[in-house]
Design a protein around this motif. Structure first.
Motif, PDB file in Angstrom:
ATOM      1  N   THR A  65       2.957   0.731  -4.895  1.00 23.07           N
ATOM      2  CA  THR A  65       2.631  -0.587  -4.085  1.00 23.07           C
ATOM      3  C   THR A  65       3.665  -1.239  -4.308  1.00 23.07           C
ATOM      4  O   THR A  65       4.669  -1.750  -3.024  1.00 23.07           O
ATOM      5  N   TYR A  69       7.239  -1.464  -1.579  1.00 21.51           N
ATOM      6  CA  TYR A  69       8.259  -2.420  -1.475  1.00 21.51           C
ATOM      7  C   TYR A  69       8.853  -2.584  -1.503  1.00 21.51           C
ATOM      8  O   TYR A  69      10.041  -3.336  -0.636  1.00 21.51           O
ATOM      9  N   LYS A  74       7.525  -0.416   3.280  1.00 22.53           N
ATOM     10  CA  LYS A  74       6.572  -1.231   3.439  1.00 22.53           C
ATOM     11  C   LYS A  74       5.211  -0.265   4.258  1.00 22.53           C
ATOM     12  O   LYS A  74       4.136  -1.192   3.655  1.00 22.53           O
ATOM     13  N   ALA A  77       3.636   1.442   1.471  1.00 17.04           N
ATOM     14  CA  ALA A  77       3.405   0.670   0.438  1.00 17.04           C
ATOM     15  C   ALA A  77       2.146  -0.030   0.359  1.00 17.04           C
ATOM     16  O   ALA A  77       0.876  -0.298  -0.178  1.00 17.04           O
ATOM     17  N   LEU A 101       2.446  -8.203  -0.714  1.00 17.69           N
ATOM     18  CA  LEU A 101       2.864  -7.630   0.398  1.00 17.69           C
ATOM     19  C   LEU A 101       3.133  -8.361   1.420  1.00 17.69           C
ATOM     20  O   LEU A 101       3.020  -8.630   2.010  1.00 17.69           O
TER      21      LEU A 101
END
Length: 140
Positions: A65, A69, A74, A77, A101
């Protein structure tokens, strides 16, 4: 199958797989430290694909993740974070990926367990707060 050694063999195979996943995770972290995200992704995806039952899968999903990211992928992720949230909703790694996030500040205090309960520091801290009162207060 169905022998008295079956449970022992299954346990040993799982230990071996955990050790392999641990070594691959350490290699991926090495490449992350060297700013080589592509190489670390190779090892992390291998852990995700081949060692899903290992104890290191939650940290692997967090690192996937984090890397995706940082690469502005995104949606990928979010997929790995969703897998982490579904399988490990109470884990430390899910909390860290959620913070990444949502662009939240990660406040980690790296304090060793013995520093937390060190009686000398507790008394010194108490003395700084209440320099007139010399009695020992209970811990919060």
């Amino acid at each position: 199958p169905n022998s008295k050694y079956e449970i022992d063999i299954i346990t040993k195979i799982q230990i071996i797989k955990n050790n392999i996943a641990d070594h691959k995770l350490n290699t991926a972290k090495y490449y992350i430290d060297k700013k080589n995200k592509e190489a670390s992704l190779i090892y992390l995806k291998d852990i995700y694909k081949n060692y899903r039952n290992s104890v290191y899968i939650a940290e692997t999903l967090y690192l996937l993740t984090k890397i995706y990211y940082s690469l502005d992928e995104k949606e990928i992720a979010k997929e790995y974070a969703a897998i982490l949230a579904y399988n490990f909703p109470e884990s430390f790694w899910y909390e860290k990926s959620y913070n990444i996030l949502n662009n939240l500040e990660i406040n980690e205090i790296e304090q060793k367990w013995y520093e937390k309960f060190n009686p000398i520091k507790i008394l010194a801290r108490d003395k700084e707060k209440n320099y007139n009162n010399t009695s020992i207060k209970s811990l919060e």
